[in-house]
Structure formats: C-alpha cells, structure tokens
Design a protein around this motif. Structure first.
Motif, mmCIF file in Angstrom:
data_model
loop_
_atom_site.group_PDB
_atom_site.id
_atom_site.type_symbol
_atom_site.label_atom_id
_atom_site.label_comp_id
_atom_site.label_asym_id
_atom_site.label_seq_id
_atom_site.Cartn_x
_atom_site.Cartn_y
_atom_site.Cartn_z
ATOM 1 N N SER A 80 0.815 -1.220 0.000
ATOM 2 C CA SER A 80 0.000 0.000 0.000
ATOM 3 C C SER A 80 0.849 1.271 0.000
ATOM 4 C CB SER A 80 -0.953 0.010 1.203
ATOM 5 O OG SER A 80 -0.214 0.019 2.405
ATOM 6 N N ASP A 81 2.142 1.144 0.321
ATOM 7 C CA ASP A 81 3.030 2.303 0.354
ATOM 8 C C ASP A 81 3.959 2.387 -0.858
ATOM 9 O OD1 ASP A 81 2.072 3.351 2.799
ATOM 10 O OD2 ASP A 81 3.265 1.873 3.901
ATOM 11 N N CYS A 82 3.751 1.546 -1.859
ATOM 12 C CA CYS A 82 4.570 1.587 -3.073
ATOM 13 C C CYS A 82 4.264 2.873 -3.843
ATOM 14 C CB CYS A 82 4.266 0.390 -3.967
ATOM 15 S SG CYS A 82 4.739 -1.206 -3.256
ATOM 16 N N VAL A 83 5.279 3.407 -4.506
ATOM 17 C CA VAL A 83 5.091 4.617 -5.308
ATOM 18 C C VAL A 83 5.658 4.401 -6.706
ATOM 19 C CG1 VAL A 83 5.099 6.202 -3.337
ATOM 20 C CG2 VAL A 83 7.252 5.657 -4.470
ATOM 21 N N THR A 84 5.044 5.069 -7.666
ATOM 22 C CA THR A 84 5.568 5.087 -9.029
ATOM 23 C C THR A 84 6.291 6.418 -9.225
ATOM 24 O OG1 THR A 84 3.463 5.953 -9.847
ATOM 25 C CG2 THR A 84 3.772 3.562 -9.958
ATOM 26 N N ALA A 85 6.901 6.561 -10.380
ATOM 27 C CA ALA A 85 7.702 7.758 -10.647
ATOM 28 C C ALA A 85 6.853 9.021 -10.540
ATOM 29 C CB ALA A 85 8.324 7.665 -12.029
ATOM 30 N N ASP A 86 7.470 10.068 -10.018
ATOM 31 C CA ASP A 86 6.828 11.377 -9.906
ATOM 32 C C ASP A 86 7.052 12.118 -11.220
ATOM 33 O OD1 ASP A 86 5.997 13.950 -9.371
ATOM 34 O OD2 ASP A 86 7.132 14.141 -7.511
ATOM 35 N N THR A 87 6.008 12.203 -12.011
ATOM 36 C CA THR A 87 6.132 12.847 -13.329
ATOM 37 C C THR A 87 6.137 14.368 -13.232
ATOM 38 O OG1 THR A 87 3.742 12.723 -13.637
ATOM 39 C CG2 THR A 87 5.058 10.889 -14.506
ATOM 40 N N THR A 88 5.941 14.914 -12.040
ATOM 41 C CA THR A 88 5.937 16.369 -11.873
ATOM 42 C C THR A 88 7.289 16.907 -11.412
ATOM 43 O OG1 THR A 88 5.176 16.283 -9.572
ATOM 44 C CG2 THR A 88 3.478 16.313 -11.302
ATOM 45 N N TYR A 89 8.287 16.029 -11.247
ATOM 46 C CA TYR A 89 9.607 16.482 -10.797
ATOM 47 C C TYR A 89 10.151 17.485 -11.802
ATOM 48 C CZ TYR A 89 14.298 16.382 -8.875
ATOM 49 O OH TYR A 89 15.490 16.745 -8.288
ATOM 50 N N GLU A 90 10.569 18.645 -11.297
ATOM 51 C CA GLU A 90 11.039 19.717 -12.181
ATOM 52 C C GLU A 90 12.464 19.464 -12.644
ATOM 53 O OE1 GLU A 90 10.413 23.714 -10.863
ATOM 54 O OE2 GLU A 90 8.552 23.173 -9.842
ATOM 55 N N ASN A 91 12.711 19.690 -13.928
ATOM 56 C CA ASN A 91 14.023 19.578 -14.553
ATOM 57 C C ASN A 91 14.701 18.224 -14.324
ATOM 58 O OD1 ASN A 91 13.850 22.302 -15.455
ATOM 59 N ND2 ASN A 91 14.434 22.942 -13.390
ATOM 60 N N PRO A 92 14.015 17.119 -14.657
ATOM 61 C CA PRO A 92 14.629 15.811 -14.452
ATOM 62 C C PRO A 92 15.721 15.528 -15.488
ATOM 63 C CG PRO A 92 12.583 15.575 -15.647
ATOM 64 C CD PRO A 92 12.703 17.030 -15.272
ATOM 65 N N ASN A 93 16.684 14.704 -15.130
ATOM 66 C CA ASN A 93 17.633 14.191 -16.117
ATOM 67 C C ASN A 93 16.843 13.264 -17.032
ATOM 68 O OD1 ASN A 93 19.709 15.526 -14.865
ATOM 69 N ND2 ASN A 93 20.457 13.723 -13.776
ATOM 70 N N ASN A 94 17.154 13.259 -18.325
ATOM 71 C CA ASN A 94 16.344 12.477 -19.253
ATOM 72 C C ASN A 94 16.546 10.972 -19.105
ATOM 73 O OD1 ASN A 94 18.877 12.361 -20.377
ATOM 74 N ND2 ASN A 94 18.227 12.858 -22.446
ATOM 75 N N ASP A 95 17.575 10.533 -18.386
ATOM 76 C CA ASP A 95 17.781 9.105 -18.169
ATOM 77 C C ASP A 95 17.419 8.676 -16.749
ATOM 78 O OD1 ASP A 95 19.843 10.264 -16.720
ATOM 79 O OD2 ASP A 95 21.343 8.805 -17.365
ATOM 80 N N ALA A 96 16.686 9.511 -16.025
ATOM 81 C CA ALA A 96 16.383 9.215 -14.622
ATOM 82 C C ALA A 96 14.886 9.305 -14.336
ATOM 83 C CB ALA A 96 17.136 10.180 -13.709
ATOM 84 N N LEU A 97 14.450 8.456 -13.410
ATOM 85 C CA LEU A 97 13.097 8.530 -12.870
ATOM 86 C C LEU A 97 13.221 8.909 -11.398
ATOM 87 C CD1 LEU A 97 11.384 5.341 -14.363
ATOM 88 C CD2 LEU A 97 11.205 7.711 -15.157
ATOM 89 N N TYR A 98 12.327 9.762 -10.945
ATOM 90 C CA TYR A 98 12.357 10.297 -9.593
ATOM 91 C C TYR A 98 11.126 9.778 -8.843
ATOM 92 C CZ TYR A 98 15.864 13.338 -11.583
ATOM 93 O OH TYR A 98 16.991 13.805 -12.211
ATOM 94 N N PHE A 99 11.361 9.189 -7.690
ATOM 95 C CA PHE A 99 10.294 8.610 -6.879
ATOM 96 C C PHE A 99 10.225 9.367 -5.564
ATOM 97 C CE2 PHE A 99 11.827 5.458 -9.773
ATOM 98 C CZ PHE A 99 10.694 4.782 -10.193
ATOM 99 N N ASP A 100 9.091 9.999 -5.291
ATOM 100 C CA ASP A 100 8.924 10.770 -4.061
ATOM 101 C C ASP A 100 8.707 9.802 -2.909
ATOM 102 O OD1 ASP A 100 8.134 12.383 -1.932
ATOM 103 O OD2 ASP A 100 6.913 13.694 -3.193
ATOM 104 N N ILE A 101 9.712 9.669 -2.041
ATOM 105 C CA ILE A 101 9.632 8.759 -0.897
ATOM 106 C C ILE A 101 9.511 9.530 0.421
ATOM 107 C CG2 ILE A 101 10.816 6.870 -2.076
ATOM 108 C CD1 ILE A 101 13.339 7.680 -0.449
ATOM 109 N N SER A 102 9.055 10.756 0.337
ATOM 110 C CA SER A 102 8.967 11.623 1.516
ATOM 111 C C SER A 102 8.087 11.029 2.604
ATOM 112 C CB SER A 102 8.415 12.997 1.120
ATOM 113 O OG SER A 102 9.226 13.583 0.152
ATOM 114 N N ASP A 103 7.013 10.411 2.216
ATOM 115 C CA ASP A 103 6.074 9.892 3.213
ATOM 116 C C ASP A 103 6.465 8.539 3.740
ATOM 117 O OD1 ASP A 103 4.669 12.225 2.811
ATOM 118 O OD2 ASP A 103 3.404 11.336 1.291
#
Length: 174
Positions: free
Chosen positions: A151-174
């Motif tokens: 229930s706590d799994c997350v997918t990539a955050d598509t709203t991350y500003e200025n991402p590297n084009n070869d990277a996915l960013y996962f918001d693990i703050s919570d």
C-alpha cells in the motif's frame, strides 16, 4: 512491476531537497538545494537464484528487473539523515533510478516500476526466499520475494522539475 525486462544502470540515490549547508536547516535566502546520498548496498533477488553469494546479484553495473527479479537498496545512516531532513509540501525526498532505456521509453517505465518500503530487515546475502542466511525462522521472508508494504509503493513522480532524461524520480517523503 511488470514482467518486462528492464536494464537499470545503477544510479540509486536519495535526493534530499533542503536548504543550507547539509544540516537540513532552512537557509536565510530560503532557496532549496539538493543533497545527494548514494546507495551503499544494492542486492538483486531473483526467484531462480538460490546462492546468496552469486556474483550476478551484487556489485553489477546494471540489473534486469521483472516480476520475479527485484532490487533491494540500502542507504546506510538513512534514519539519521531523514530525522534531520526538512520534508514538507515544497521540500521532498526522492529516490532516483537511472537507465538509458528511460530516454527512449520513459512513459512506459514511469508506471511499470514501483518503489516499495521493506517491512523486514535484510542482509546483503538475501535471496528470493530468505532475508538473511542464518538458520532461524526469522531468516525467511514472510512472502517469497521480500516483505514490503504494497500500500506504500510509489511510481515515478512525473511532476519532478528539470529531471535528467535518463532518470526517474520517486517521491519517498512519506
């Protein structure tokens, strides 16, 4: 995760969006900066590999992931860092994965890869069936393939500003 194979070129880092000199305190200018912390331990567990010392499961430059191949990541000292990190609506903590495959097929991977928190301690000698090799009942995962909070799994955050084009960013703050 889907059964599709995915080459992950290991750049597993935590980005702390915070302010100041690395103490995670607010700076007087109020500007947000990023502090990077790299994964100290990465372990592939695979339903077809029983040897906890199999070289294919550790210290590789890339890993292929699927529904029966998972990557465990350990950030040493994470609890100390996260206690000092400022995490709120604007300042977040991200796990970052990098792969050349993301450049061409970003959209398909944004939902295919999930980052999930483990609920059991594990060692670098973990396998698909065991969290550690010691002969105790606590050595076995409760669920083959690792104990994690679905229930706590997350997918990539598509709203991350200025991402590297070869990277996915996962918001693990919570």
């Amino acid at each position: 995760m889907t059964a599709k194979l995915l080459p992950i070129f290991l750049l597993s880092i935590i980005l702390f969006q915070s302010c100041g000199d690395g103490s995670f305190e607010s700076s007087s200018s109020g500007e947000t900066s990023e502090k990077k912390v790299y994964a100290g331990g990465v372990k592939l567990i695979d339903s077809s590999i029983d040897d906890p010392r199999d070289p294919r499961t550790m210290q590789q430059n890339s890993y292929r992931l699927s529904s029966n191949r998972r990557l465990l990541t350990r950030i040493e000292g994470m609890s100390d860092r996260s206690e000092r990190a400022v995490v709120n609506g604007d300042e977040r903590m991200y796990l970052v994965l990098s792969s050349e495959a993301f450049i061409e097929q970003r959209a398909s991977y944004e939902t295919a890869i999930e980052i999930c928190p483990l609920t059991s301690n594990w060692m670098m000698l973990a396998t698909w069936n065991r969290a550690h090799p010691f002969p105790t009942s606590r050595g076995e995962w409760e669920s083959r393939g690792g104990d994690y909070s679905e229930s706590d799994c997350v997918t990539a955050d598509t709203t991350y500003e200025n991402p590297n084009n070869d990277a996915l960013y996962f918001d693990i703050s919570d």
